[in-house]
Design a protein around this motif. Structure first.
Motif, PDB file in Angstrom:
ATOM      1  N   GLU A  75     -40.707  35.550   4.043  1.00  0.00           N
ATOM      2  CA  GLU A  75     -41.583  35.761   3.160  1.00  0.00           C
ATOM      3  C   GLU A  75     -41.244  34.760   1.705  1.00  0.00           C
ATOM      4  O   GLU A  75     -41.530  34.109   0.979  1.00  0.00           O
ATOM      5  N   ASN A  76     -39.872  34.727   1.660  1.00  0.00           N
ATOM      6  CA  ASN A  76     -39.244  33.961   0.902  1.00  0.00           C
ATOM      7  C   ASN A  76     -39.186  32.475   0.825  1.00  0.00           C
ATOM      8  O   ASN A  76     -39.299  32.164  -0.094  1.00  0.00           O
ATOM      9  N   ILE A  77     -39.329  32.157   2.615  1.00  0.00           N
ATOM     10  CA  ILE A  77     -38.886  30.546   2.764  1.00  0.00           C
ATOM     11  C   ILE A  77     -40.100  30.350   2.128  1.00  0.00           C
ATOM     12  O   ILE A  77     -41.291  29.445   1.773  1.00  0.00           O
ATOM     13  N   GLN A  78     -41.139  30.963   2.302  1.00  0.00           N
ATOM     14  CA  GLN A  78     -42.785  30.405   2.593  1.00  0.00           C
ATOM     15  C   GLN A  78     -42.575  30.635   0.830  1.00  0.00           C
ATOM     16  O   GLN A  78     -43.480  29.738   0.339  1.00  0.00           O
ATOM     17  N   ARG A  79     -42.380  32.168  -0.466  1.00  0.00           N
ATOM     18  CA  ARG A  79     -42.503  31.766  -1.354  1.00  0.00           C
ATOM     19  C   ARG A  79     -41.207  30.286  -2.191  1.00  0.00           C
ATOM     20  O   ARG A  79     -42.400  29.608  -3.190  1.00  0.00           O
ATOM     21  N   GLY A  84     -43.186  25.010  -4.534  1.00  0.00           N
ATOM     22  CA  GLY A  84     -42.616  23.282  -4.306  1.00  0.00           C
ATOM     23  C   GLY A  84     -41.075  23.242  -4.288  1.00  0.00           C
ATOM     24  O   GLY A  84     -41.424  22.141  -5.111  1.00  0.00           O
ATOM     25  N   THR A  85     -40.507  24.169  -4.087  1.00  0.00           N
ATOM     26  CA  THR A  85     -39.106  24.138  -4.585  1.00  0.00           C
ATOM     27  C   THR A  85     -38.259  22.630  -3.563  1.00  0.00           C
ATOM     28  O   THR A  85     -38.687  22.751  -2.542  1.00  0.00           O
ATOM     29  N   TYR A  86     -37.311  22.729  -3.931  1.00  0.00           N
ATOM     30  CA  TYR A  86     -36.891  21.349  -3.092  1.00  0.00           C
ATOM     31  C   TYR A  86     -36.759  22.040  -1.826  1.00  0.00           C
ATOM     32  O   TYR A  86     -36.677  21.392  -0.493  1.00  0.00           O
ATOM     33  N   ARG A  87     -35.606  23.596  -2.008  1.00  0.00           N
ATOM     34  CA  ARG A  87     -34.939  23.939  -1.182  1.00  0.00           C
ATOM     35  C   ARG A  87     -36.129  24.140   0.470  1.00  0.00           C
ATOM     36  O   ARG A  87     -36.334  24.044   1.508  1.00  0.00           O
ATOM     37  N   GLY A  88     -37.587  24.892  -0.513  1.00  0.00           N
ATOM     38  CA  GLY A  88     -38.787  24.403   0.429  1.00  0.00           C
ATOM     39  C   GLY A  88     -39.431  23.739   0.854  1.00  0.00           C
ATOM     40  O   GLY A  88     -39.709  23.807   2.300  1.00  0.00           O
ATOM     41  N   ARG A  89     -39.165  22.687   0.023  1.00  0.00           N
ATOM     42  CA  ARG A  89     -39.382  21.053   0.749  1.00  0.00           C
ATOM     43  C   ARG A  89     -38.646  21.020   2.159  1.00  0.00           C
ATOM     44  O   ARG A  89     -38.988  20.446   3.401  1.00  0.00           O
ATOM     45  N   ARG A  90     -37.516  21.423   2.242  1.00  0.00           N
ATOM     46  CA  ARG A  90     -36.615  21.152   2.813  1.00  0.00           C
ATOM     47  C   ARG A  90     -36.558  22.529   4.384  1.00  0.00           C
ATOM     48  O   ARG A  90     -36.387  21.599   5.333  1.00  0.00           O
ATOM     49  N   HIS A  91     -36.964  22.795   3.875  1.00  0.00           N
ATOM     50  CA  HIS A  91     -37.033  23.902   5.148  1.00  0.00           C
ATOM     51  C   HIS A  91     -38.656  23.120   6.048  1.00  0.00           C
ATOM     52  O   HIS A  91     -38.808  23.570   7.489  1.00  0.00           O
ATOM     53  N   ARG A 118     -48.347  24.477   8.077  1.00  0.00           N
ATOM     54  CA  ARG A 118     -49.940  23.983   7.551  1.00  0.00           C
ATOM     55  C   ARG A 118     -49.277  25.931   6.090  1.00  0.00           C
ATOM     56  O   ARG A 118     -49.036  25.695   6.329  1.00  0.00           O
ATOM     57  N   GLY A 119     -50.424  25.161   6.063  1.00  0.00           N
ATOM     58  CA  GLY A 119     -50.497  25.504   4.192  1.00  0.00           C
ATOM     59  C   GLY A 119     -50.488  24.687   3.300  1.00  0.00           C
ATOM     60  O   GLY A 119     -50.022  24.185   2.284  1.00  0.00           O
TER      61      GLY A 119
END
Length: 119
Positions: A75-79, A84-91, A118-119
């Protein structure tokens, strides 16, 4: 075999290592649990009294471990991805998240950071 929180453990396994085998339960938490129930750090699972095994199971049932902890991490990674954070894009791309170099050794990061795209 000793049954702790739904898992069978060999009687020769250390209690500390048995506790650490649960997801989200590391060395420090396992040592604190051992101290709380006055269990020697080198004690084996087979030497525990049934009352102590029941107390350990009750203690683990109150903690956030295994499936619940995995769900919280996802859930934290999905958040992060939704924001659209840098960390989220890297994940999302399966690349190193915490500033590691990508020039040479990123194979383990590519393998571990795979998230549903997906998403």
């Amino acid at each position: 075999m000793v049954f702790i929180f739904g898992v069978n453990f060999n009687e020769h396994k250390l209690v500390k290592k048995a506790l650490e085998s649960f997801y989200a339960l590391g060395p420090q938490k396992s040592v604190r649990i051992l101290a709380k129930y006055c269990i020697h750090p080198r004690a084996k699972v087979g030497t525990l009294a049934p009352k102590t095994v029941t107390a350990l199971t009750a203690e683990l049932s109150t903690m956030t471990i295994e499936g619940d902890a995995r769900r919280i991490v996802q859930e934290n990674i999905q958040r992060l991805r939704d924001m659209g954070t840098y960390r989220g894009r890297r994940h999302a791309m399966g690349l190193p998240v915490r500033g590691q170099r990508t020039r040479n050794q990123t194979e383990s990061a590519k393998r571990l950071n795979r998230v549903d795209r997906r998403g």
